[in-house]
Design a protein around this motif. Structure first.
Motif, mmCIF file in Angstrom:
data_model
loop_
_atom_site.group_PDB
_atom_site.id
_atom_site.type_symbol
_atom_site.label_atom_id
_atom_site.label_comp_id
_atom_site.label_asym_id
_atom_site.label_seq_id
_atom_site.Cartn_x
_atom_site.Cartn_y
_atom_site.Cartn_z
ATOM 1 N N VAL A 1 83.889 69.220 114.111
ATOM 2 C CA VAL A 1 82.879 69.208 113.044
ATOM 3 C C VAL A 1 81.605 68.518 113.526
ATOM 4 O O VAL A 1 80.503 68.990 113.284
ATOM 5 C CB VAL A 1 83.429 68.494 111.790
ATOM 6 C CG1 VAL A 1 82.330 68.248 110.782
ATOM 7 C CG2 VAL A 1 84.556 69.300 111.172
ATOM 8 N N SER B 1 95.199 70.513 110.484
ATOM 9 C CA SER B 1 94.566 71.528 109.658
ATOM 10 C C SER B 1 93.105 71.668 110.047
ATOM 11 O O SER B 1 92.487 70.750 110.559
ATOM 12 C CB SER B 1 94.669 71.138 108.191
ATOM 13 O OG SER B 1 93.393 70.791 107.699
ATOM 14 N N ASP C 1 90.784 72.831 107.886
ATOM 15 C CA ASP C 1 89.994 73.016 106.669
ATOM 16 C C ASP C 1 88.642 72.324 106.733
ATOM 17 O O ASP C 1 87.665 72.814 106.186
ATOM 18 C CB ASP C 1 90.779 72.486 105.460
ATOM 19 C CG ASP C 1 91.986 73.365 105.162
ATOM 20 O OD1 ASP C 1 92.024 74.504 105.672
ATOM 21 O OD2 ASP C 1 92.881 72.906 104.438
ATOM 22 N N GLN C 2 88.602 71.184 107.433
ATOM 23 C CA GLN C 2 87.314 70.487 107.560
ATOM 24 C C GLN C 2 86.269 71.368 108.215
ATOM 25 O O GLN C 2 85.095 71.290 107.896
ATOM 26 C CB GLN C 2 87.459 69.221 108.405
ATOM 27 C CG GLN C 2 88.058 68.077 107.669
ATOM 28 C CD GLN C 2 89.375 67.698 108.286
ATOM 29 O OE1 GLN C 2 90.101 68.559 108.777
ATOM 30 N NE2 GLN C 2 89.698 66.417 108.238
ATOM 31 N N LEU C 3 86.716 72.186 109.146
ATOM 32 C CA LEU C 3 85.764 73.029 109.872
ATOM 33 C C LEU C 3 85.089 74.006 108.921
ATOM 34 O O LEU C 3 83.898 74.275 109.035
ATOM 35 C CB LEU C 3 86.458 73.791 110.996
ATOM 36 C CG LEU C 3 87.150 72.950 112.064
ATOM 37 C CD1 LEU C 3 87.580 73.819 113.232
ATOM 38 C CD2 LEU C 3 86.237 71.854 112.541
ATOM 39 N N ALA D 1 85.009 73.594 105.503
ATOM 40 C CA ALA D 1 84.293 72.813 104.491
ATOM 41 C C ALA D 1 82.924 72.385 105.020
ATOM 42 O O ALA D 1 81.936 72.373 104.271
ATOM 43 C CB ALA D 1 85.116 71.578 104.120
ATOM 44 N N SER D 2 82.850 72.087 106.304
ATOM 45 C CA SER D 2 81.572 71.623 106.859
ATOM 46 C C SER D 2 80.762 72.779 107.425
ATOM 47 O O SER D 2 79.709 72.572 108.021
ATOM 48 C CB SER D 2 81.849 70.612 107.964
ATOM 49 O OG SER D 2 82.517 71.266 109.028
ATOM 50 N N TYR E 1 85.154 63.760 103.546
ATOM 51 C CA TYR E 1 86.123 64.500 104.366
ATOM 52 C C TYR E 1 85.589 64.793 105.757
ATOM 53 O O TYR E 1 86.312 65.256 106.619
ATOM 54 C CB TYR E 1 86.562 65.791 103.664
ATOM 55 C CG TYR E 1 85.430 66.737 103.332
ATOM 56 C CD1 TYR E 1 84.809 66.690 102.095
ATOM 57 C CD2 TYR E 1 84.990 67.657 104.268
ATOM 58 C CE1 TYR E 1 83.760 67.537 101.800
ATOM 59 C CE2 TYR E 1 83.943 68.515 103.974
ATOM 60 C CZ TYR E 1 83.335 68.442 102.737
ATOM 61 O OH TYR E 1 82.296 69.281 102.451
ATOM 62 N N ILE E 2 84.286 64.552 105.964
ATOM 63 C CA ILE E 2 83.737 64.698 107.322
ATOM 64 C C ILE E 2 83.823 63.351 108.039
ATOM 65 O O ILE E 2 84.284 63.262 109.163
ATOM 66 C CB ILE E 2 82.263 65.152 107.280
ATOM 67 C CG1 ILE E 2 82.137 66.465 106.517
ATOM 68 C CG2 ILE E 2 81.673 65.263 108.676
ATOM 69 C CD1 ILE E 2 82.717 67.645 107.246
#
Ligand SMILES: Nc1ncnc2c1ncn2[C@@H]1O[C@H](COP(=O)(O)OP(=O)(O)OP(=O)(O)O)[C@@H](O)[C@H]1O
Ligand SMILES: Nc1ncnc2c1ncn2[C@@H]1O[C@H](COP(=O)(O)OP(=O)(O)OP(=O)(O)O)[C@@H](O)[C@H]1O
Ligand SMILES: [Mg+2]
Ligand SMILES: [Mg+2]
Lengths: 253, 319, 248, 253, 248
Positions: free
Chosen positions: A115, B62, B64-66, B68-69, D36-37
């Motif tokens: 991220v 997971s 999911d962060q990828l 979500a961001s 969450y980041i």
């Protein structure tokens, strides 16, 4: 002293590995071990033949990551050690972070690294560097402070600059330490590349590994591990050879 | 390279130049849940929409962060994941249920004689250690009138069901019919299988689902539209031509077990759409039921607004 | 004659293991330009410590030391210092050890001179040996050579000839005297050999046992250049006697 | 030399960490980074309070594993190094396996370890030992062969036994190396315990970690990581303190 | 008198850097029981190498060496060997360094004797210092003491007094002569000091330059116990002269 400094006789090592593999083969056959519990070496070898091209393809990717990561990690470790052994303040500030960097489970922060740094080579290299730099930096920092203080004084009398004292005394004195660190890092480097693939990848031995594992191809998984091991050992041997070149004076006294 | 080469496009549209680059992140290693995406890539459906999609395999955790961001614009998740994500403020939205009904359940070696949740009593369940998982196992035993405390719940970590069963460490585990069950059959192991979706409506939730984030839905609906049009086409193809679809998956993930993929694909072909009026459709009740169960069991702090958690708006757009 | 080094009221106490060890106490020493001065005194009295202080290796002392009129604390005068241990780097060959000062000063163009010196010092053929492979006396000679190449006009020599046999020692003494005159060096010399001290020096300081101070200053009246005949002169024996008496 | 040999001034280190945390807090607030980041330190701290009991419970389990694993790994590493530096044949035979043990990704063989050794403490300790022993063994082996050969000869003249030469010469000479290895191992030890929980566990920081990760509780995950880091640093400091006690002669020459 | 050490036709060649260095060639030396024998010779000729061979540290030589009638290759005779470098362990205090041989032999009950010796050697007060904190001469004395505690009846001493001042050296010489008689030791002694060699020895061997062989064997006729008056006797000067001539 003609022997390898610490590796022992490569002939005996090879024999030991071959014997180990033979015992393993006999064991799996005699006890009729299911392939998904522990595949026989022959089954793994077979996998090398059937999935050869694929393994080669993935290997190229991982080797590239490993080599880049190792070199970057090495450079970073050297820089860090230089700074830490030159500036006490820098050492005080950086030491805790150096340890912290090793205590954060990479598997967990892998997605966060992605991220933060995107998908691609950069997050992978970050992971590789994280794995590789630590043993080198720690050993080198220790090594750089275990030189002969009397020799340092002598050099100071000669009006040697800090850099000269470093190059002519501290560095040579740190070599054994440095190479110990390098060897540890060498053993971890390929693993680091595998872990780096957790940040999101399309190919590499780590990808092959999980895919074969999750589709229950245990023999293929072991073939992959075998390649990882072979690369690691080759890297380790390379470092040992370079070490031999550098530390020849150790022959006596 | 294999994955790095541009996807061959039979219809002549070449990928690459001028196309919008999209990251699609999987939830696991590539498998037959993902076939539609692979078909869309191989068959050039994405190219037709002007998209150049990279399919990314995440690590063990997971991804999911990828999504979500927006590091990845789209990805695969599952209903529980989306619910948790939304409950902690991550703006994930489910776009389609890849498989209409839950195709997971409890598997055990035939000789254990576990044919209903009642038989769980006194047996060893092996799981990865999630509290939700444990609660669900206990729930099905309770629903069947058994004593949930008599089930021995073990965490076998990452150990595989077959391996753990073979060595006698566990009696049953939670497996995917379309993957683990078929694998066992392939290896000549006979299993009993209890379909979770059939045990209780609550547990007949959507797994897996295709997800994106709210930002894309609100500010870039055309992109979502394009992506889903191609994905839907891919899954339709997989429904109609399972064998060829399996080949598409195997082409991009040749590391997988070939026999397993083909058989799994044949099994899933009828499961993707199943009894739904169209592929991918999600029902509010399904989302609500499972969300409420999670809430009642204190796995989420507050109920979430399920209306925002999923949308059917981007389905059937090809028509 | 200009004063090169002036040590006034030098005192030094080592702090070790909570106890403190007084090593030097109100020590006064003076060296003129181009003079050869020796220090003799009982083992462990503090001779090496004086040289270490001069060389800037011990910072923590009291008293005034000036070199060329400047306080040693302010100046960064570079002495040609030869420590008592030979201190060769085990990872460098003999040759590389010898030319270390040249490497550090960046002067690389004295190859011929170094080669000749190596011959004069009886080290030819051993250039590529490591320190672990040469004899004690050879190490010492390599150390002297290295010190000479430091190119300072003041040499501080801590028992430089201790491990040399009589003949080699004579050769090295001759060499040192030649250097003294040809290169106008000033030498502060530690030795245990009273004869050597008398033969080489313009002045000999006898130090007391710990805490060391000067108990005898003896100026040697022989002219320079000196020759070995002096060794059997009556004057020479008298000098020796005075020093021996002072030591007892 | 009153300073910590290589850690620097603990005051400055602490200040550095505090400053880092403050910058992190400001950064997440100013840029409005989603939890969450990257959760803000305050959110993580809050998690410590709300999940305190739970974290404590899991910590106890992991610490036990860590301590046991570290001690076992240490013992194993010492035994191995002794054997490897005493018997050339043993070294030749064992060296490749020592490297091999590091090149097999633990995450991959964790399930196999469970299959081979069952569920419980034993597979966990095996994983911990695998992680911990390597840097110690490698550094100690290197250290044990970098002693003063002249001193060895002197001891031989005194009719010293092999054991005496070892105890009175090789071991003291290897101490700096040994402690470098110990420090590296200390930084990895808690991580090793976390990984060991992959072989199947009911509690432990690793379990808490995956649970909070899978249920998207990023702040809780970071709280868990923070505990791992604190333990690791404490272990590291402990080793450094012990080192200081042992290597006081290094003060001079 | 019994022959203690007999060296016949000893030759030794070092192989280094592809070149080979012939150090000893057909060397013959004999030591009787309770005899004091000195070796003198040019620096780097091979004196230390002879002692190292005797002590069993160089295995690769040709010729016959017997100790107490037994071939050295077969026997594991324990000499009291003092190498030329002081070789103290930097991580042990002076005291711990000195008693190393006692530790190794497992004898722990000579505390008083050791304490007295430490006093006699002028090391009292420095027992807890590390080798880096004492002077060169003090290190040497600690080395001698350690060698004595090795308790062998043959002592091989490689320039044991090189770093000592005249007075301390005399004290140590007296001590050594006392030990020779009281403990019936046999001593093989390397020195560069001809006077010392004559004063202490029953026999002096003069070695040639590399490759070393014996060029002069001189038996010293002075009776024991010896006293310092002998030093000024005509005989003494003659002995000195013979040796000096042989060296040239
Ligand atoms: N770092 C130190 N810490 C404590 N004491 C020290 C230190 N260095 C030297 N000393 C003490 O200082 C005294 C003088 O030492 P120094 O080396 O100057 O003697 P010296 O006159 O050169 O003797 P020698 O003739 O034996 O070389 C000795 O007693 C020694 O123990
Ligand atoms: N390990 C070695 N490898 C090669 N040559 C060596 C080795 N050890 C000693 N030599 C050589 O052997 C010769 C004799 O050395 P040795 O130490 O015996 O001399 P020595 O007579 O004791 O001299 P000194 O009086 O200077 O101590 C020297 O020329 C030295 O270079
Ligand atoms: Mg001195
Ligand atoms: Mg010698």
């Amino acid at each position: 002293m003609k022997r390898f400094r610490n590796i022992g006789n490569p002939l005996y090592s090879s024999i030991a590995v071959v014997v180990f593999i033979i015992i393993w083969e006999i064991f799996t056959r005699a006890r009729d071990i299911k392939e998904y519990i522990l595949p026989a070496p022959s089954a793994i070898l077979n996998e090398f033949i059937t999935s050869g091209d694929l393994l080669l393809h993935h290997s190229m990717v991982t080797i590239t990551e490993t080599v880049l990561g190792f070199i970057l990690g090495l450079v970073f470790a050297i820089l860090l050690s230089l700074l830490m052994s030159s500036f006490k303040l820098f050492r005080s500030i950086f030491y805790p972070f150096m340890i912290l960097s090793q205590t954060v489970p990479i598997i967990v922060i892998a997605p966060l690294i992605t991220v933060w740094f995107g998908i691609g080579l950069i997050p992978k290299l970050i992971v590789c560097v994280l794995v590789v730099f630590f043993p080198i930096a720690l050993n080198l920092t220790e090594g750089l402070s275990s030189y002969d203080k009397d020799l340092e004084e002598l050099l100071m009398c000669m009006n040697a600059s800090k850099l000269q004292i470093f190059m002519k005394l501290k560095l040579p004195s740190a070599l054994v330490h440095f190479f110990s660190g390098l060897k540890i890092a060498a053993a971890y480097a390929v693993m680091g590349a595998i872990m780096s693939e957790w940040t999101g990848a399309e190919s590499g031995l780590g990808i092959f590994l999980t895919r074969s594992m999750k589709s229950f191809r245990t023999a293929a998984m072991f073939a992959d591990i075998a390649i990882i091991s072979i690369f690691s050992i080759l890297l380790f041997l390379l470092i040992s050879l370079i070490e031999k070149k550098f530390i020849k004076w150790n022959v006596k006294g | 390279g294999i994955e790095n080469t541009p996807s061959p496009s039979p219809d002549g549209t070449s990928s690459g130049a001028g196309k919008q680059k999209i990251n699609f992140v999987l939830d696991w290693v590539p498998n037959t849940n993902h076939t539609g995406i692979y078909v869309a890539k191989i068959k050039g459906y994405f190219s037709e929409e002007g998209l150049d999609v990279d399919i990314i395999q995440p690590g063990e955790s997971s991804a999911d962060q990828l999504v979500a961001s927006n590091t990845a614009q789209f990805g695969i998740s599952y209903q529980e994941g989306v619910t948790f994500a939304r409950s902690s403020g991550a703006p994930l939205v489910s776009l389609a249920a890849v498989i209409q009904h839950n195709t997971s359940g409890f598997g055990s070696f035939k000789d254990k004689g576990i044919v209903s949740p009642m038989d769980f009593e006194g047996k060893k369940y092996g799981g990865w250690g999630s509290e939700v998982e444990a609660a669900m196992v206990k729930q099905v035993v309770r629903d069947a009138g058994g004593d949930p405390d008599k089930v021995q719940i073990l965490t076998t970590g990452t150990a595989d069901f077959l391996q753990a069963s073979e060595t006698g460490q566990i009696d049953f585990a939670w497996i995917f019919e379309g993957w683990d069950y078929i694998n066992a059959t392939n290896k000549g192991v006979e299993l009993n299988y209890i379909d979770l979706g059939k045990l209780s409506d609550v547990f007949d939730y959507y797994t897996p689902v295709i997800v994106t984030n709210e930002d894309n839905i609100n500010n870039n609906p055309e992109l979502v539209q394009k992506f889903m049009r191609a994905a839907e086409k891919g899954y339709r193809f997989a429904i109609e031509n399972p064998d060829e679809a399996a080949e598409c998956l195997l082409q991009l993930a040749p590391e997988l077990d070939r026999e397993l993929v083909i058989k799994s694909q044949q099994f899933l072909a009828s499961k993707y759409q199943d009894d739904a009026p169209y592929w991918g459709m999600q029902k509010k009740e399904v989302w609500e039921r499972y969300m409420n169960w999670l809430y009642e069991n204190k796995f989420i702090d507050a109920p979430i607004d399920v209306e925002k958690a999923f949308t059917n708006d981007f389905l059937q757009t090809a028509k | 004659m200009r004063t090169k080094i002036k040590i006034e009221n030098l005192s030094k106490t080592f702090k070790a293991k909570k106890k403190s060890l007084e090593v030097l106490k109100n020590l006064n020493i003076e060296l003129y330009e181009n003079q050869f001065v020796s220090l003799i005194g009982p083992s462990g009295c503090g001779k090496s410590t004086i040289l270490r202080i001069l060389a800037g290796l011990e910072k923590d002392f009291s008293g005034d030391i000036t070199v060329n009129g400047e306080s040693i604390k302010a100046s960064s005068f570079q002495f040609g210092y030869m420590p008592q241990k030979d201190l060769l780097m085990p990872w460098r060959t003999v040759y590389k050890n010898i030319i270390l000062p040249l490497e550090i000063n960046g002067t690389q163009d004295r190859k011929l001179e170094v080669e000749n010196l190596i011959k004069e010092f009886g080290l030819q053929g051993f250039e590529n040996f490591y320190p672990g492979e040469i004899s004690g006396g050879m190490k010492q000679r390599a150390g002297i050579l290295r010190t000479f190449l430091m190119d300072s006009d003041i040499m501080l020599l801590d028992e430089p000839f201790g491990a040399l046999d009589a003949i080699t020692r004579i050769k090295m003494q001759e060499w040192l005297l030649k250097v003294l005159i040809e290169h106008k060096k000033t030498v502060l010399f530690i030795t245990h050999d009273i004869e050597e001290a008398v033969f080489l020096s313009d002045r000999v300081y006898v130090l007391s046992d710990r805490p060391a101070h000067v108990i005898k200053t003896l100026d040697i009246g022989f002219p320079r250049p000196r020759n070995r005949e002096m060794l059997s002169s009556r004057e020479f024996l008298e000098y020796k006697d005075i020093l021996l008496k002072a030591l007892l």
